[in-house]
Design an enzyme around this catalytic site. Structure first.
Site, PDB file in Angstrom:
ATOM      1  N   VAL A 245       0.841  -1.195   0.000  1.00 14.42           N
ATOM      2  CA  VAL A 245       0.000   0.000   0.000  1.00 14.42           C
ATOM      3  C   VAL A 245       0.877   1.246   0.000  1.00 14.42           C
ATOM      4  CG1 VAL A 245      -1.772   1.253   1.306  1.00 14.42           C
ATOM      5  CG2 VAL A 245      -1.721  -1.250   1.380  1.00 14.42           C
ATOM      6  N   CYS A 246       0.461   2.265  -0.771  1.00 15.86           N
ATOM      7  CA  CYS A 246       1.111   3.574  -0.693  1.00 15.86           C
ATOM      8  C   CYS A 246       0.056   4.652  -0.943  1.00 15.86           C
ATOM      9  CB  CYS A 246       2.297   3.672  -1.653  1.00 15.86           C
ATOM     10  SG  CYS A 246       1.852   3.746  -3.397  1.00 15.86           S
ATOM     11  N   HIS A 247       0.471   5.828  -1.370  1.00 17.03           N
ATOM     12  CA  HIS A 247      -0.457   6.943  -1.570  1.00 17.03           C
ATOM     13  C   HIS A 247      -1.317   6.748  -2.820  1.00 17.03           C
ATOM     14  CE1 HIS A 247      -0.985  11.607  -1.974  1.00 17.03           C
ATOM     15  NE2 HIS A 247      -2.109  11.015  -1.627  1.00 17.03           N
TER      16      HIS A 247
ATOM     17  N   GLY B  11      -0.328   4.220  -5.410  1.00 15.27           N
ATOM     18  CA  GLY B  11      -0.093   2.917  -6.017  1.00 15.27           C
ATOM     19  C   GLY B  11       1.206   2.762  -6.781  1.00 15.27           C
TER      20      GLY B  11
ATOM     21  N   MET C 166      -3.934   4.568  -1.062  1.00 18.87           N
ATOM     22  CA  MET C 166      -4.821   5.111  -0.039  1.00 18.87           C
ATOM     23  C   MET C 166      -5.792   6.131  -0.619  1.00 18.87           C
ATOM     24  SD  MET C 166      -4.351   3.528   2.761  1.00 18.87           S
ATOM     25  CE  MET C 166      -5.441   4.574   3.736  1.00 18.87           C
TER      26      MET C 166
END
Length: 106
Positions: free
Chosen positions: A63-65, A67, A92
């Protein structure tokens, strides 16, 4: 096997109680703004040093901001022999717009 998962697919799997390891590869300041419940913070820059902390048999969702970093993390983990890794498409930000609007966007 697909190496991606959508926010709605992830929500469904979490609701079913599937055992997933959520690895958040953002920076600590981003993680402080919003995070998925039960996720573990492993900033992308520290991922190589953190390999020993990850279960190679677990299904890992990166998971990141948005993708992008999690896509890099997914590729790296696959190269390191992890076989059950998926990237959360849209990160996210997509989780907030598609699943839970109470999650802050930044």
């Amino acid at each position: 096997m697909s190496f991606t998962i959508t926010p709605t697919e992830l929500k469904s799997r979490l609701d079913k109680g599937d055992k997933l390891v959520l690895v958040d590869v953002r920076e600590p300041w981003e993680y402080a703004i919003c995070k998925l419940e039960g996720s573990v913070l492993v900033p992308l820059a520290t991922l190589q040093q953190s390999l020993g902390k990850l279960d190679r048999e677990a299904e890992i969702i990166a998971v990141c901001h948005h993708g992008m970093r999690s896509a890099d993390a997914t590729g790296f983990l696959l190269q390191q022999g992890f076989t059950k890794v998926k990237n959360l498409i849209g990160g996210m930000d997509a989780w907030s717009t598609q699943v839970d609007p109470s999650v802050p966007r930044y």
